[in-house]
Enzyme design. Structure first.
Site, PDB file in Angstrom:
ATOM      1  N   SER A  54       0.635  -1.267  -0.168  1.00 24.94           N
ATOM      2  CA  SER A  54       0.371   0.347  -0.130  1.00 24.94           C
ATOM      3  C   SER A  54       0.792   1.835   0.010  1.00 24.94           C
ATOM      4  O   SER A  54       1.966   1.407  -0.078  1.00 24.94           O
ATOM      5  CB  SER A  54      -0.610  -0.216   0.935  1.00 24.94           C
ATOM      6  OG  SER A  54      -0.143   0.340   2.315  1.00 24.94           O
ATOM      7  N   LYS A  55      -0.326   2.939   0.157  1.00 25.59           N
ATOM      8  CA  LYS A  55       1.101   3.611   0.194  1.00 25.59           C
ATOM      9  C   LYS A  55       1.492   3.695   1.086  1.00 25.59           C
ATOM     10  O   LYS A  55       2.972   4.397   1.194  1.00 25.59           O
ATOM     11  CB  LYS A  55       0.255   5.079   0.107  1.00 25.59           C
ATOM     12  CG  LYS A  55      -1.406   4.613  -1.368  1.00 25.59           C
ATOM     13  CD  LYS A  55      -1.772   5.805  -1.529  1.00 25.59           C
ATOM     14  CE  LYS A  55      -2.780   6.155  -2.796  1.00 25.59           C
ATOM     15  NZ  LYS A  55      -3.560   7.096  -2.398  1.00 25.59           N
ATOM     16  N   ARG A  56       1.692   2.901   1.847  1.00 25.01           N
ATOM     17  CA  ARG A  56       2.932   2.987   2.938  1.00 25.01           C
ATOM     18  C   ARG A  56       3.751   2.494   3.111  1.00 25.01           C
ATOM     19  O   ARG A  56       4.728   2.967   3.670  1.00 25.01           O
ATOM     20  CB  ARG A  56       2.086   2.672   4.879  1.00 25.01           C
ATOM     21  CG  ARG A  56       2.172   1.317   4.372  1.00 25.01           C
ATOM     22  CD  ARG A  56       1.400   0.878   6.546  1.00 25.01           C
ATOM     23  NE  ARG A  56       1.472  -0.439   5.767  1.00 25.01           N
ATOM     24  CZ  ARG A  56       0.651  -1.143   6.123  1.00 25.01           C
ATOM     25  NH1 ARG A  56      -0.924  -0.191   5.049  1.00 25.01           N
ATOM     26  NH2 ARG A  56       0.303  -2.516   5.342  1.00 25.01           N
TER      27      ARG A  56
ATOM     28  N   GLY B  54       5.845   3.275   0.278  1.00 23.60           N
ATOM     29  CA  GLY B  54       6.257   4.204  -0.539  1.00 23.60           C
ATOM     30  C   GLY B  54       5.337   3.685  -1.969  1.00 23.60           C
ATOM     31  O   GLY B  54       4.415   4.151  -2.098  1.00 23.60           O
TER      32      GLY B  54
END
Length: 487
Positions: free
Chosen positions: A255-257, A259
């Site tokens: 996910s976006k966490r 990167g």
């Protein structure tokens, strides 16, 4: 009858940026098809009308082409099985819906959302898997016709035979089975008349002669419904291969966490398509040897679905950077500049229009820094020393270099000798360091370090003669003067 030729498909939903997991699925389909001498079909699953956009479709196509993933049939390239967007195939789906209704394999369901929710809640309260109980399955024909004439809202459901085992052999997961009783009579056409994903995908795969469905593990739960549909429609099911999920280093879903998650983000950061393809291929597929750097041709030759692992693949950005660094090092100075230039322009270091002289200087500069570049965007920090005079020694240890006993004498002699050069080139600058070493009777480190720190603020970097030549006479003398150590 199924074709002997391997036919695979990649069928993304154009509902947002092209995720790295989608790119991996597309790549595995591409490699499997090319390895077997088969065909790759690319089509668009756009029945989610609220979220699907042509902009997203263009983004997907552009990303595929950037990665070098070409297709033999489908959107843009055409073929005998079009159209290749689901919303353009509604008439085709309708024909099969009418046939299923006529054969009693599907039926109209007039249950209201409130009734369905009450049934679902009652089943959950008993600890049962919520499935539709079949209330409308055996409605009299007259009742159905009356409800239709009254304009009652309805969906269309498929009849799922009870007490059956829905099973198949998956290339990656082995033998898989599901209890049909936990599937129930599911919806195939929504109340707005648009068929659901599972129905469309089965018809598309069957009518386009798809022999192998290679997709992400998250689609495994769709397979039992699709098997029900294949049987009802009278089509043979394809061979399935459900590829494991991609996890972050914390073993949680990517996910976006973690990167960047989209292909476009990696492209924007200055990663090379060859490196990203190489990296994605190794996310879940294990070669027969310890080889880690593969050209596309080598991947096509070596790829096998039989060597795709069940276990989740871990997205290791350090591994990607290592692979990309390998490809960056192989670039010509011209190609390396092409990768780096947009980042220098975006940082405001370089104007949009550059002449031949500027291009030559920039090419020499990025070539000097190539050992410090894992991907293109890193050029901004690496090249800052050439474009900004606003810098100080990076830490106390670096600052201490200029306080050493011989630092002032070294900088003074270098400034005098550098100012006297007829021309400032790497070859002209190089002999100065030995000359200072002999003249002041100091070790090489005591010559290089003070000059490097005065010019760049750091203790490590490209060859000092190259840095000095790139900076030029005026900037070098100005920076040494700012050290405050000259007499």
């Amino acid at each position: 009858m199924m074709s002997e030729e391997m036919r695979v498909r990649f069928a993304p939903s154009p509902t947002g940026p092209f995720h790295i997991g989608g790119a991996r699925s597309a790549l595995f389909n591409y490699l499997a098809a090319r390895h077997a001498g088969g065909k790759l079909i690319v089509r668009i699953e756009d029945t989610d009308q609220k979220r699907s956009t042509r902009e997203s479709e263009e983004n997907i196509k552009e990303a595929l082409r950037w990665l070098g993933i070409t297709w033999d049939e489908g959107i843009d390239v055409g073929g005998p099985n079009g159209p290749y967007r689901q919303m353009e195939r509604l008439a085709c789906y309708q024909q099969y819906t009418d046939k299923l209704l006529a054969e009693g394999k599907a039926y109209y369901c007039f249950c209201t959302p409130e009734e369905l929710e009450a049934e679902r809640q009652a089943q959950m309260d008993k600890g049962e898997t919520p499935v539709y109980g079949g209330h409308c399955r055996n409605l009299p024909k007259e009742t159905v016709e009356r409800y239709l004439q009254e304009g009652r809202p309805y969906v269309i459901r498929i009849v799922t035979p009870p007490d059956e085992l829905l099973e198949f052999d998956d290339i990656v997961r082995g033998h898989v089975s599901f209890d049909a009783n936990k599937v129930g009579d599911f919806v195939i056409v929504k109340s707005d008349g648009v068929p659901v994903y599972n129905y469309c995908v089965v018809l598309d795969d069957a009518l386009m002669g798809i022999t192998h469905v290679i997709r992400a593990e998250e689609h495994l739960s769709n397979t039992p419904r699709q098997l029900v549909l294949y049987k009802a429609l009278g089509f043979a099911a394809p061979t399935f291969a459900h590829v494991s999920l991609i996890l972050g280093k914390d073993k949680k879903k990517m996910s976006k966490r973690h990167g960047a998650t989209s292909v476009q983000q990696y492209r924007d950061l200055g990663y090379l398509p060859e490196a990203l393809v190489n990296f994605l291929a190794l996310l879940g597929w294990t070669p027969e040897t310890d080889q880690e750097i593969f050209s596309k041709e080598e991947l096509i030759h070596s790829f096998s679905l039989g060597r795709v692992a069940k276990n989740p693949a871990v997205f290791d950005i350090e591994k990607l950077n290592w692979i990309n660094f390998h490809y960056m090092k192989a670039l010509t100075p011209e190609a390396l500049l092409d990768v780096c230039l947009p980042h220098l322009q975006q940082a405001g270091f370089v104007s949009e229009e550059i002449d031949d002289g500027q291009r030559q200087w920039l090419m020499t500069m990025v070539d000097a820094l190539r050992e410090h570049l894992q991907y293109g965007a890193q050029i901004v920090d690496a090249a800052k020393i050439f474009f900004s005079d606003d810098f100080t020694p990076e830490n106390e240890e670096t600052a201490a270099v200029l306080n050493e006993e011989t630092a002032a004498a070294v900088l003074q002699m270098f400034a005098d000798e550098f100012a006297a050069l007829d021309e400032v080139t790497p070859d002209a600058v190089q002999p100065l360091f030995k000359k200072i070493q002999k003249g002041l009777k100091v070790k090489g480190k005591s010559v290089y370090m003070p000059i490097r720190v005065a010019l760049t603020g750091v203790m490590h970097g490209p060859d000092l003669n190259v840095i000095a030549a790139l900076m030029g006479r005026e900037k070098v003398l100005e920076r040494i003067g700012k050290s405050g150590l000259l007499q």
